[in-house]
Design an enzyme around this catalytic site. Structure first.
Site, PDB file in Angstrom:
ATOM      1  N   ASP A 117       0.858  -1.179   0.000  1.00 18.59           N
ATOM      2  CA  ASP A 117       0.000   0.000   0.000  1.00 18.59           C
ATOM      3  C   ASP A 117       0.899   1.234   0.000  1.00 18.59           C
ATOM      4  O   ASP A 117       1.903   1.267   0.708  1.00 18.59           O
ATOM      5  CB  ASP A 117      -0.902   0.022   1.234  1.00 18.59           C
ATOM      6  CG  ASP A 117      -2.005  -1.029   1.179  1.00 18.59           C
ATOM      7  OD1 ASP A 117      -2.370  -1.446   0.071  1.00 18.59           O
ATOM      8  OD2 ASP A 117      -2.492  -1.419   2.248  1.00 18.59           O
ATOM      9  N   ASP A 136      -6.935  -1.724  -4.422  1.00 21.53           N
ATOM     10  CA  ASP A 136      -7.998  -1.404  -3.470  1.00 21.53           C
ATOM     11  C   ASP A 136      -9.059  -0.516  -4.113  1.00 21.53           C
ATOM     12  O   ASP A 136     -10.262  -0.693  -3.872  1.00 21.53           O
ATOM     13  CB  ASP A 136      -7.431  -0.714  -2.233  1.00 21.53           C
ATOM     14  CG  ASP A 136      -6.488  -1.599  -1.439  1.00 21.53           C
ATOM     15  OD1 ASP A 136      -6.577  -2.838  -1.560  1.00 21.53           O
ATOM     16  OD2 ASP A 136      -5.657  -1.045  -0.689  1.00 21.53           O
TER      17      ASP A 136
END
EC number: 3.4.23.36
Length: 162
Positions: A117, A136
């Protein structure tokens, strides 16, 4: 089902390319943070061993394989669902986004042992402590798209468009 494939392919490709760029080319894994358009957009390296917001972040091997299995099962279910109860074009694209994003995060778990991330967005005096990635975004957009367009409009099942 072509739309499912192509939407999934592009979501997966953009996700993996963006992660390669920030992790390896920009070396974010060592630098940790790059201000892009502060405070709106920053690259902030975070290795997520769990699910959204670090939930289930148990670093055990069992948790990793369990999360991979869940992502693959959900992807398979979504593909099966839209192949049997075909939505319209937007629903097919949404299914592809969800599947492509899920597979992007599966590849991360296989390559790195965690999901990479790096996107961090804050605004208007609110500092967001969480990071996310392109996969995501695709998963979220795909899930919302399927909730809205997942079965209301039927595609022509004799057509090869989707």
């Amino acid at each position: 089902m072509k739309l499912v494939f192509w939407a999934g392919f592009w979501a997966f490709l953009v996700d993996q390319a963006s992660k390669y760029l920030v992790v390896h080319v920009l070396n974010l894994r060592e630098i940790g943070q790059i201000e892009v358009l502060p405070p709106l957009l920053n690259f902030s390296m975070a290795w997520n061993r769990g699910i959204n917001f670090g939930l289930l972040a148990d670093s055990s091997t069992l948790a990793k394989w369990l999360l991979i299995a869940v992502a693959l099962i959900i992807s398979g279910f979504v593909y099966y669902w839209v192949s049997k109860d075909r939505p319209g074009k937007i629903g097919l694209v949404a299914a592809g986004l969800l599947i492509g994003g899920a597979l992007g995060n599966v590849v991360d778990r296989l390559l790195y042992g965690a999901v990479a991330d790096f996107l961090n967005m804050s605004c208007c005096g609110f500092t967001n402590p969480y990071a996310f990635n392109v996969a995501d975004i695709a998963i979220f957009a795909g899930a919302i798209g399927l909730a809205i367009w997942g079965g209301e409009q039927k595609a022509d099942v004799t057509s090869d468009e989707g």
